[in-house]
Scaffold this active site. Structure first.
Site, PDB file in Angstrom:
ATOM      1  N   ARG A 154       0.207  -3.014  17.357  1.00 19.98           N
ATOM      2  CA  ARG A 154       1.319  -2.853  16.423  1.00 19.98           C
ATOM      3  C   ARG A 154       1.774  -4.268  16.108  1.00 19.98           C
ATOM      4  O   ARG A 154       2.791  -4.733  16.596  1.00 19.98           O
ATOM      5  CB  ARG A 154       2.424  -2.017  17.090  1.00 19.98           C
ATOM      6  CG  ARG A 154       3.416  -1.428  16.124  1.00 19.98           C
ATOM      7  CD  ARG A 154       4.448  -0.577  16.841  1.00 19.98           C
ATOM      8  NE  ARG A 154       3.978   0.725  17.279  1.00 19.98           N
ATOM      9  CZ  ARG A 154       3.757   1.762  16.478  1.00 19.98           C
ATOM     10  NH1 ARG A 154       3.967   1.655  15.200  1.00 19.98           N
ATOM     11  NH2 ARG A 154       3.327   2.897  16.979  1.00 19.98           N
TER      12      ARG A 154
ATOM     13  N   ARG B 117      -6.093   9.845  14.976  1.00 23.28           N
ATOM     14  CA  ARG B 117      -5.383   8.671  15.495  1.00 23.28           C
ATOM     15  C   ARG B 117      -5.578   8.530  17.000  1.00 23.28           C
ATOM     16  O   ARG B 117      -5.639   7.439  17.536  1.00 23.28           O
ATOM     17  CB  ARG B 117      -3.897   8.875  15.191  1.00 23.28           C
ATOM     18  CG  ARG B 117      -2.989   7.758  15.512  1.00 23.28           C
ATOM     19  CD  ARG B 117      -1.583   8.239  15.178  1.00 23.28           C
ATOM     20  NE  ARG B 117      -0.611   7.172  15.174  1.00 23.28           N
ATOM     21  CZ  ARG B 117      -0.066   6.651  16.258  1.00 23.28           C
ATOM     22  NH1 ARG B 117      -0.414   7.076  17.452  1.00 23.28           N
ATOM     23  NH2 ARG B 117       0.821   5.701  16.148  1.00 23.28           N
TER      24      ARG B 117
ATOM     25  N   ARG C 216      -3.911  10.556  10.065  1.00 29.83           N
ATOM     26  CA  ARG C 216      -4.751   9.361  10.162  1.00 29.83           C
ATOM     27  C   ARG C 216      -6.180   9.780  10.484  1.00 29.83           C
ATOM     28  O   ARG C 216      -6.402  10.577  11.398  1.00 29.83           O
ATOM     29  CB  ARG C 216      -4.212   8.462  11.272  1.00 29.83           C
ATOM     30  CG  ARG C 216      -4.941   7.130  11.447  1.00 29.83           C
ATOM     31  CD  ARG C 216      -4.265   6.092  10.639  1.00 29.83           C
ATOM     32  NE  ARG C 216      -4.863   4.779  10.697  1.00 29.83           N
ATOM     33  CZ  ARG C 216      -4.238   3.701  11.170  1.00 29.83           C
ATOM     34  NH1 ARG C 216      -3.031   3.817  11.701  1.00 29.83           N
ATOM     35  NH2 ARG C 216      -4.810   2.508  11.127  1.00 29.83           N
TER      36      ARG C 216
ATOM     37  N   LYS D  97       2.156   4.566   1.338  1.00 28.89           N
ATOM     38  CA  LYS D  97       2.065   5.216   2.655  1.00 28.89           C
ATOM     39  C   LYS D  97       1.963   6.713   2.441  1.00 28.89           C
ATOM     40  O   LYS D  97       2.922   7.352   2.001  1.00 28.89           O
ATOM     41  CB  LYS D  97       3.280   4.875   3.516  1.00 28.89           C
ATOM     42  CG  LYS D  97       3.152   5.422   4.942  1.00 28.89           C
ATOM     43  CD  LYS D  97       4.322   4.976   5.798  1.00 28.89           C
ATOM     44  CE  LYS D  97       4.085   5.190   7.294  1.00 28.89           C
ATOM     45  NZ  LYS D  97       3.757   6.540   7.693  1.00 28.89           N
TER      46      LYS D  97
ATOM     47  N   ASP E 247       0.842  -1.195   0.000  1.00 31.26           N
ATOM     48  CA  ASP E 247       0.000   0.000   0.000  1.00 31.26           C
ATOM     49  C   ASP E 247       0.875   1.242   0.000  1.00 31.26           C
ATOM     50  O   ASP E 247       1.891   1.275   0.707  1.00 31.26           O
ATOM     51  CB  ASP E 247      -0.789   0.018   1.318  1.00 31.26           C
ATOM     52  CG  ASP E 247      -2.272  -0.056   1.122  1.00 31.26           C
ATOM     53  OD1 ASP E 247      -2.739  -0.069  -0.020  1.00 31.26           O
ATOM     54  OD2 ASP E 247      -2.970  -0.091   2.154  1.00 31.26           O
TER      55      ASP E 247
ATOM     56  N   PHE F 151      -7.547   3.223   3.283  1.00 29.63           N
ATOM     57  CA  PHE F 151      -6.818   1.984   3.028  1.00 29.63           C
ATOM     58  C   PHE F 151      -7.446   0.795   3.742  1.00 29.63           C
ATOM     59  O   PHE F 151      -6.942  -0.316   3.654  1.00 29.63           O
ATOM     60  CB  PHE F 151      -5.332   2.117   3.383  1.00 29.63           C
ATOM     61  CG  PHE F 151      -5.042   2.762   4.716  1.00 29.63           C
ATOM     62  CD1 PHE F 151      -5.241   2.062   5.896  1.00 29.63           C
ATOM     63  CD2 PHE F 151      -4.562   4.063   4.774  1.00 29.63           C
ATOM     64  CE1 PHE F 151      -4.963   2.643   7.112  1.00 29.63           C
ATOM     65  CE2 PHE F 151      -4.284   4.662   5.994  1.00 29.63           C
ATOM     66  CZ  PHE F 151      -4.490   3.962   7.167  1.00 29.63           C
TER      67      PHE F 151
ATOM     68  N   GLU G 108      -6.224   8.174   5.553  1.00 26.35           N
ATOM     69  CA  GLU G 108      -5.321   9.295   5.777  1.00 26.35           C
ATOM     70  C   GLU G 108      -5.896  10.510   5.039  1.00 26.35           C
ATOM     71  O   GLU G 108      -6.372  10.374   3.913  1.00 26.35           O
ATOM     72  CB  GLU G 108      -3.958   8.886   5.179  1.00 26.35           C
ATOM     73  CG  GLU G 108      -2.785   9.658   5.625  1.00 26.35           C
ATOM     74  CD  GLU G 108      -2.107   9.132   6.896  1.00 26.35           C
ATOM     75  OE1 GLU G 108      -2.590   8.187   7.536  1.00 26.35           O
ATOM     76  OE2 GLU G 108      -1.090   9.735   7.251  1.00 26.35           O
TER      77      GLU G 108
ATOM     78  N   LYS H 216       5.865  -1.064   7.748  1.00 26.24           N
ATOM     79  CA  LYS H 216       6.077   0.151   6.945  1.00 26.24           C
ATOM     80  C   LYS H 216       7.547   0.288   6.532  1.00 26.24           C
ATOM     81  O   LYS H 216       8.442  -0.142   7.260  1.00 26.24           O
ATOM     82  CB  LYS H 216       5.615   1.392   7.710  1.00 26.24           C
ATOM     83  CG  LYS H 216       6.368   1.655   8.988  1.00 26.24           C
ATOM     84  CD  LYS H 216       5.829   2.876   9.734  1.00 26.24           C
ATOM     85  CE  LYS H 216       6.522   3.031  11.065  1.00 26.24           C
ATOM     86  NZ  LYS H 216       6.022   4.115  11.885  1.00 26.24           N
TER      87      LYS H 216
HETATM   88  N1  LIG Z   1      -1.702   2.836   3.270  1.00 26.83           N
HETATM   89  C1  LIG Z   1      -1.515   2.976   4.569  1.00 26.83           C
HETATM   90  N2  LIG Z   1      -1.762   1.953   5.413  1.00 26.83           N
HETATM   91  C2  LIG Z   1      -1.575   2.079   6.747  1.00 26.83           C
HETATM   92  N3  LIG Z   1      -1.136   3.196   7.329  1.00 26.83           N
HETATM   93  C3  LIG Z   1      -0.860   4.257   6.545  1.00 26.83           C
HETATM   94  C4  LIG Z   1      -1.040   4.200   5.140  1.00 26.83           C
HETATM   95  N4  LIG Z   1      -0.702   5.405   4.628  1.00 26.83           N
HETATM   96  C5  LIG Z   1      -0.326   6.167   5.645  1.00 26.83           C
HETATM   97  N5  LIG Z   1      -0.414   5.513   6.811  1.00 26.83           N
HETATM   98  C6  LIG Z   1      -0.017   6.069   8.113  1.00 26.83           C
HETATM   99  O1  LIG Z   1       1.075   5.329   8.565  1.00 26.83           O
HETATM  100  C7  LIG Z   1       0.915   4.972   9.921  1.00 26.83           C
HETATM  101  C8  LIG Z   1       1.434   3.568  10.119  1.00 26.83           C
HETATM  102  O2  LIG Z   1       2.579   3.617  10.900  1.00 26.83           O
HETATM  103  P1  LIG Z   1       2.466   3.499  12.486  1.00 26.83           P
HETATM  104  O3  LIG Z   1       1.401   2.541  12.822  1.00 26.83           O
HETATM  105  O4  LIG Z   1       3.832   3.186  12.986  1.00 26.83           O
HETATM  106  O5  LIG Z   1       1.989   4.920  12.939  1.00 26.83           O
HETATM  107  P2  LIG Z   1       2.862   6.177  13.244  1.00 26.83           P
HETATM  108  O6  LIG Z   1       3.649   5.909  14.474  1.00 26.83           O
HETATM  109  O7  LIG Z   1       1.922   7.307  13.228  1.00 26.83           O
HETATM  110  O8  LIG Z   1       3.864   6.166  12.031  1.00 26.83           O
HETATM  111  P3  LIG Z   1       4.454   7.274  11.108  1.00 26.83           P
HETATM  112  O9  LIG Z   1       5.070   8.288  12.002  1.00 26.83           O
HETATM  113  O10 LIG Z   1       5.457   6.454  10.337  1.00 26.83           O
HETATM  114  O11 LIG Z   1       3.320   7.766  10.267  1.00 26.83           O
HETATM  115  C9  LIG Z   1      -0.552   5.031  10.209  1.00 26.83           C
HETATM  116  O12 LIG Z   1      -0.801   5.476  11.520  1.00 26.83           O
HETATM  117  C10 LIG Z   1      -1.107   5.982   9.154  1.00 26.83           C
HETATM  118  O13 LIG Z   1      -1.298   7.262   9.708  1.00 26.83           O
END
Ligand SMILES: Nc1ncnc2c1ncn2[C@@H]1O[C@H](COP(=O)(O)OP(=O)(O)OP(=O)(O)O)[C@@H](O)[C@H]1O
Length: 520
Positions: free
Chosen positions: A384, A246, A231, A226, A224, A313, A275, A390
């Protein structure tokens, strides 16, 4: 139950590093609270998680200096303490701050030294810790005699711990507790904690983790895009649409364009995960700061300046069908049907080269990276887990600002050089360095205001802060250091953005940072 019992448990939990010992203390105090009734369970589970039940009491950190001397013997019940805070939270109008302070003084005068310590921690938020919440849920499970995953799942669906503790511990038997916990299902209009991702250094590693390697036929994975936005979790029931962040805050009123986009989709009830992004005229993502500042402000002028576009997503519910336990493959088929114009771009492949090609092209198009996902995995709310991995092209860490130094020269009058700390899972933070790089003028102005709110002490040069503000830092590597307590320092740390959607409890840990150091 007496507040002293909670203060004692809280001190004992803080005093040991052993998870088992911490859990045993929590199980014992939760069982005793359960014997005193559901109200006590509600209050005690909150306090053990480091929170008051009142979102705001109106009491500031500073107002707690100069409180009366502690009482000699414990007498306060948790019910009395909760009522006192409810009273303080309810005060408004002229004279309310004096009345609030008087009520706080009366409460502190009745509290022993260790109770005062607990009260200070609860009011300041200093006791709040993500790790503690997970431990508390495990303790609730043990105290109620049910499997830990049943309790965790209920908490993720409820979006909170208190109601789950009350349901589990109020039941007359383990099987009644299970029934009460199973009643927490996905409800349209009530946000669930979002599923989170692990990280991998590159795409082939992520694909290998999920698709398997060796002779067995590789399983296709979902790669997918990113997106680097905010979020969002969107719930729709007919014309009623609600948008959550989030951290499960309701931001519906600030994002009418997302509400309108979701109202136009062909479904009656829906829960979508995705997102929100600000795009330029060519459809390329605008810098993250624009998306973030837009969502962090209530300012109507700004609201008009950048329009957010939702990209989804995942889908958790559609027209009466819960999809949490359905494999991703099926959820995506539903998503493509109901959210077609707003679906995140993806490829499905078992070939690491194809996956890596997608990563390169999305990064070239200005996106943040990819999230590689197991096609047969359910939606694991709040976890998690290993099903989402990612991959980003650069190193970043989410750290907590521990202190800030006054700027000089062009930056005179600002709070500029920030001290960065990683979370210590055993409690507290480990400083890893300082930076004044990467900040825009707007960020400087914002942080100068924000850090005054978090100020604990000011020696005229360095302002010590309550460790609450999370900042995303890019860096070039780690070096051994004798200057910092963790023995490590960041090289060329620079600020990417402030993360208001993360609490300090969700910041990266010192263990994560240590894992980045190549073995020597
Ligand atoms: N296609 C996608 N699928 C899942 N998550 C996605 C996607 N595109 C963007 N995201 C973002 O990436 C995050 C996934 O990484 P993680 O669960 O570690 O959150 P995070 O700590 O907020 O990470 P980051 O700072 O890398 O965005 C999600 O919280 C979301 O906001």
């Amino acid at each position: 139950m007496l507040l002293d019992d909670v203060a004692d448990a809280s001190a004992r939990v803080a005093a040991t590093r052993s998870r088992l010992a911490k859990r045993a203390v929590l199980v014992d105090v939760l069982r005793r609270a359960a014997a005193d009734g559901p109200d006590d369970v509600a209050i005690v589970s909150r306090y053990l998680g480091g929170e008051l039940r009142q979102r705001r009491t109106g009491l500031g950190w500073r107002s707690l200096t100069g409180m009366p001397l502690p009482a000699d013997a414990p007498s306060l019940t948790v019910g009395e303490v909760d009522a006192a805070f409810a009273h303080m939270a309810g005060l408004s109008g002229s004279g309310s701050s004096t009345a609030r302070l008087e009520a706080a003084r009366a409460l502190f005068a009745a509290a022993t030294e260790r109770e005062q310590h607990l009260l200070r921690g609860l009011v300041s938020g200093e006791l709040r810790q993500g790790a503690l919440d997970a431990l508390l849920l495990d303790a609730v499970a043990e105290a109620a005699g049910v499997p830990a995953d049943v309790v965790r799942r209920a908490a993720m669906l409820a979006g909170e711990t208190e109601a789950v503790a009350v349901a589990a511990l109020g039941a007359s038997s383990p099987s009644a507790a299970r029934t009460a916990l199973d009643a927490f299902t996905l409800t349209v209009g009530r946000p669930v904690r979002p599923m989170l991702a692990q990280s991998a250094p590159d795409v082939p590693t992520a694909v290998a983790q999920l698709a398997g390697t060796g002779d067995a036929p590789a399983v296709p994975v979902v790669v997918d895009t990113k997106l680097d936005g905010i979020r969002i979790q969107v719930h729709r029931d007919g014309d009623e649409v609600r948008v959550y962040t989030r951290s499960l805050d309701d931001v519906t009123a600030r994002v009418p364009e997302i509400v309108a986009a979701v109202r136009a989709l062909p479904a009656h009830t829906l829960v979508l995960d995705g997102e929100a992004l600000a795009l330029d005229a060519e459809g390329r993502p605008r810098p993250f700061q624009e998306t973030a500042s837009r969502s962090a402000t209530r300012d109507a002028d700004l609201a008009a300046s950048a329009t957010l576009t939702p990209f989804f997503f995942d889908v958790l519910h559609v027209d009466g069908h819960d999809l949490l336990d359905a494999p991703l493959r099926e959820r995506l088929a539903v998503l493509d049907r109901v959210a077609a114009p707003h679906v995140v771009q993806r490829v499905v492949t078992s070939d690491p080269a194809v996956a890596a090609g997608h990563f390169r092209s999305v990064v070239a198009a200005g996106q943040e990276g990819v999230v590689v996902k197991a096609a047969d995995a359910p939606y694991e709310a709040g976890r998690r887990g290993a099903a989402w991995v990612k991959v980003k092209p650069r190193h970043t860490l989410d750290l907590v600002v521990l202190a800030v130094e006054r700027g000089s020269g062009r930056r005179a009058g600002t709070l500029s050089n920030i001290h960065l700390g990683a979370r210590d899972p055993a409690g507290g933070f480990v400083m890893l360095g300082k930076t004044f790089k990467g900040m825009t003028d707007e960020m400087l102005a914002w942080q100068t205001r924000r850090f005054r709110e978090l100020e604990v002490a000011d020696d005229g040069w360095t302002v010590t802060l309550r460790p609450e503000q999370v900042v995303e830092i890019a860096f070039d590597g780690l070096q051994r250091s004798t200057r910092y307590p963790g023995g490590l320092a960041l090289r060329f740390a620079r600020v990417l953005r402030y993360r208001d959607d993360k609490s300090a409890a969700e910041a990266d840990t010192i263990d994560t940072v240590r894992a980045l150091v190549a073995p020597t």
